[in-house]
Design an enzyme around this catalytic site. Structure first.
Site, PDB file in Angstrom:
ATOM      1  CG  ASP A 403      49.609  39.219  48.450  1.00  0.00           C
ATOM      2  OD1 ASP A 403      49.884  38.248  47.589  1.00  0.00           O
ATOM      3  OD2 ASP A 403      49.463  40.312  48.052  1.00  0.00           O
ATOM      4  CD  GLU A 532      53.754  38.785  39.747  1.00  0.00           C
ATOM      5  OE1 GLU A 532      53.384  39.841  39.403  1.00  0.00           O
ATOM      6  OE2 GLU A 532      53.216  38.097  40.583  1.00  0.00           O
ATOM      7  CD  GLN A 646      57.068  41.242  43.373  1.00  0.00           C
ATOM      8  OE1 GLN A 646      56.350  41.577  42.440  1.00  0.00           O
ATOM      9  NE2 GLN A 646      56.618  40.775  44.404  1.00  0.00           N
TER      10      GLN A 646
END
Length: 818
Positions: A403, A532, A646
């Protein structure tokens, strides 16, 4: 028609705002135990070293579901042996968890013996305010005790950016209808522990219970001091507090003004509670009291210091803490506040974003809230990084992830590049641990960074979602390359950057192979990309793309070093055993990197098997389980379906958009829009950025609205565990890189602004190679202004819609296309 701020916010965000719409502040208007846990995160403060949750001075006895006292030092962790049912070779054997440290904020107030408590007596005129522009937290209220005594209470708190180890607090009490004793009981509470079961519920290791063994717990006059060492990691924390009590005469009471006229007297009470180290005696206390009348204000200034053995030797901790407290006292609370505002002012001068139009105030508040929390959470001492939750809570155990490099660091590169450099320094300083990790994974040379960590060692216990995410190496390299392009910092490239790029690039030359079944193309198997829900796959598009560009950047950096800084190159060779023929292999991999491709739709599947997986039918899944698939379904069920958690391939297309045509990006975006569930807070901002680039501006705006106030309005109902740092920084990228169309690729700064229909205008600033560039976009035109010129060439060059622009200081460029 006049639209209220609340209606405007709800209309624009899809959810009623939790707090009033205020552009520079966030205000809690009513105290409610049910929302307290969330609000503790909202009002948390940090300076990148110390982090403290927005808890009350009264230290209420909240249970595990309604509150968490939290005080943290970035990088200070406890380890515990990890319990595995079946451990693999190379599985991390010890955890790392950001440790909750002793609390020194606790200050109980007694009015003629009655204890101030917001759930007893009567509270009026209540407001708790986060001042984002000035960098402090304030609470004000009028409390009438059960016996009828009324006092006005004001508390202020800050965590200093100027004095890294200092937190400062001021507590003011003004009698309104009586003369009597005002008593403060200030505590150093060492009986603290993490809320692991609540904040990290899927983790089956600690820290459970108190993990710091008290070695010193003392009260000396008006100073409290503590030292304790963790049971496993053997790190020592030291902290202390000092106090100053005085009384001010005030004027303007009748008009409610309460203006201070000067100090009337100063008194401090004696300590009444002994401190000890026996069971149940884990606190030190300083008691201060004075007599006060209507027309007087009692003020307690408290300075708090934290330091650890990560910063200096254990033997010097006490001397350091006491010295820092003394310096803070000499500086004074008001001066610390002025320094705080000045420090933040320099950040806001560059980083602030203005929006005019529907929802503008609500959006600006959301953006500033996001930027404030990102700014205050980043490590600034080169030894620490930035956790996915910052220093606002215990979520993710305080670990640093990708991140930082992919979401947070780009914002700092363009707004505060010195902080970006410090975050890169952390990675450079943990290169040895990354080298060791690479050997565990079977790589004879090079460095492999951990997926989640605090001390530089891998802390991810489930390798399919952790260690298999090899793309972390390329993510760090991307952030470094962006920093070098935007700043032009060749000294950093020479001293640290080239080594980091080279050592991490070596992994890509070893992890894959030139596969005959793919026509000799270079394939990378058994990795996990950002998505993921698709793990241990072959030829993840994002990973292969980022690896190729990593190798390209690393080769260019080393060739520059060989040509321009031969002495530095020789040092690198000696340190790493690098051989120039490795560059030839890197070149071949760059040329022959394989990417899965589907001819019929003209798209890049996420990996070799993605299109073979079973189509996802969300109607089969109960609504309450859709956002929490791993908590409700076996991983194999999830991994066999053609769905995306995502942004994955779409993220790669954003980061390297210059390598693809607009039509290619559009085809892939359209495909991934159909299969992406956005079950991660990192996703919607990326889709919105890519949507802007292909002309889907209103669609991009919808994505932006889902992310801009995600934390401020607690869209995911999990803000209590800490901020979502990646999404917060992603909203800055959504405006600047999305609507502003900004990219820095191949050494060229580019812009292609668009304007959502709901907005009349927006503006932002970015730093580029020492210059400050202002950008304003309206429905009529886009204006680019060189506000400050600090670069070597005293000018700035960039493109707008492909047209070359060059400005000198004070210069302005306007273009009507939007």
């Amino acid at each position: 028609m006049v639209v209220s701020a609340e209606t405007e916010g709800k209309m624009m965000t899809g959810k009623k705002p939790i707090y009033p719409i205020e552009e520079w502040t966030v205000t809690e208007e009513v105290f409610d135990r049910k929302t307290n846990y969330r609000n503790e995160t909202t009002f948390s403060l940090s300076n990148g070293y110390i982090g403290t949750r927005g808890t009350f001075e009264e230290a209420y006895d909240f249970d595990v579901d309604t509150g968490l006292e939290g005080n943290f030092v970035n990088g200070f962790y406890e380890s515990e042996k990890i319990r595995y049912g079946e451990a693999n070779f190379g599985s991390p054997m010890y955890s790392q968890s950001l440790l909750n440290l002793p609390n020194l904020k606790e200050t109980k107030l007694y009015i003629d013996g009655e204890e101030f408590h917001m759930e007893r007596g009567q509270v009026t005129e209540y407001a708790r305010i986060l001042h984002m522009k000035e960098g402090f937290l304030e609470r004000g209220l009028v409390w009438t005790s059960p016996s009828g005594k009324a006092v006005r209470i004001r508390t202020q708190r800050l965590v200093s950016f100027v004095m890294e180890h200092i937190m400062a607090a001021r507590y003011e009490v003004t009698p309104l209808n009586f003369t009597g004793k005002v008593r403060f009981v200030s505590k150093l509470q060492a009986d603290v522990e993490n809320h692991t079961r609540k904040t990290n519920p899927i983790v089956d290791y600690g820290p459970f219970g108190r993990k710091l063994d008290v070695e010193r717990l003392e009260q000396d006059g008006q100073t409290l001091y503590y030292e304790g060492t963790t049971q496993t990691s053997r790190l020592t924390a030291a902290c202390g507090s000092s106090h100053r009590l005085y009384v001010q005469e005030i004027s303007g009471m009748a008009e409610g003004g309460e203006t201070a006229c000067g100090v009337k007297e100063q008194r401090a009470g004696e300590t009444e509670t002994a401190c000890g180290m026996q069971a149940g005696e884990l606190e030190a206390v300083c008691v201060l009291e004075t007599e006060a009348a209507r027309g007087e204000r009692v003020v307690l200034d408290k300075m708090i210091c934290y330091a650890t053995s990560l910063d200096r030797s254990r033997e010097t901790l006490e001397c350091f803490v006491r010295s820092e407290l003394e310096k803070a006292e000499e500086t004074g609370f008001e001066a610390l506040k002025r320094q705080q505002e000045e420090y933040l002012g320099r950040f806001w001068e560059t980083a602030d974003i203005a929006i005019a139009g529907a929802g503008g105030s609500a959006l600006v508040q959301g953006l500033r809230f996001n930027q404030f929390h990102i700014f205050q959470s980043a490590g600034r001492n080169s030894r620490t990084g930035m956790g996915a939750k910052g220093l606002s809570g215990e979520g993710y155990e305080g670990h640093y992830f990708w991140d930082t490099e992919m979401y947070v660091l780009p914002m700092f590169v363009y707004t505060e590049p010195e902080t970006a450099q410090k975050l890169l320094d952390y990675r450079y300083h943990t290169l040895d641990q990354a080298r060791a990790r690479a050997r565990v994974l079977g790589h004879e040379k090079g460095a492999l960074f951990p997926w989640r960590t605090i001390n530089g060692e891998e802390a991810s216990t489930y390798y399919p979602l952790g260690t298999a995410q090899y793309h972390i190496n390329a993510d760090i390299a991307y952030a470094l390359s962006l920093y070098l392009q935007v700043t032009g910092d060749r000294e950093y490239l020479k001293e640290k950057g080239a080594e980091l790029l080279a050592e991490t690039a070596r992994i890509w030359a070893d992890v894959g192979s030139f596969a005959e079944c793919r026509g000799g193309r270079y394939c990378i198997c058994c990795v996990t990309g950002p998505d993921e829900y698709n793990v241990l796959v072959d030829n993840n598009f994002y990973t292969n793309l980022m690896a190729r560009e990593h190798l390209r950047d690393a080769a260019a950096a080393l060739r520059w070093l060989i040509k321009e800084e031969p002495a530095a190159y020789e040092r690198l060779k000696e340190k790493t055993g690098f051989a120039e023929q490795e560059l030839d292999l890197w070149d071949e991999i760059v040329e022959k990197m394989y990417f899965p491709y589907e001819e019929k739709r003209g798209i890049y599947p996420m990996d070799d098997g993605f299109l073979m997986r079973k189509p996802w039918d969300e109607e089969r899944i109960p609504a309450e389980k859709r956002a929490w698939l791993y908590e409700n379904y076996h991983p194999l069920f999830i991994m066999r379906h053609r769905m995306s958690k995502q942004a994955d391939a779409v993220l790669g297309l954003y980061l390297h958009s210059h390598l693809f045509t607009r039509e290619e990006i559009q085809r892939n975006y359209d495909f991934y829009k159909e299969v992406t569930l956005h079950h991660s807070s990192l996703s919607t901002c990326i889709f919105g950025i890519v949507a802007c680039g292909i002309g889907y501006v209103e669609e991009a705006y919808k994505y932006f609205m889902q992310s801009a106030r995600m934390d401020l309005d607690d869209y995911h109902n999990n803000f209590y565990a800490g901020i979502h740092a990646a999404n917060m920084a992603g909203t800055w990228q959504a405006v600047v890189n999305g609507f502003g169309g900004m990219r820095c690729q191949e050494g060229v700064l580019r812009f292609a602004p668009v304007l959502p229909q709901a907005w009349k205008s927006y503006s932002f600033k970015v730093k580029y190679q020492g210059n400050l560039l202002g950008v304003t976009v309206t429905s009529e035109k886009s204006v680019f202004s060189l506000l400050k010129c600090g670069g070597v060439e005293k000018k700035i060059s960039f493109t707008v819609y492909g047209e070359q622009v060059e400005l000198e200081e004070g210069g302005k460029y306007e273009i009507s296309k939007v």
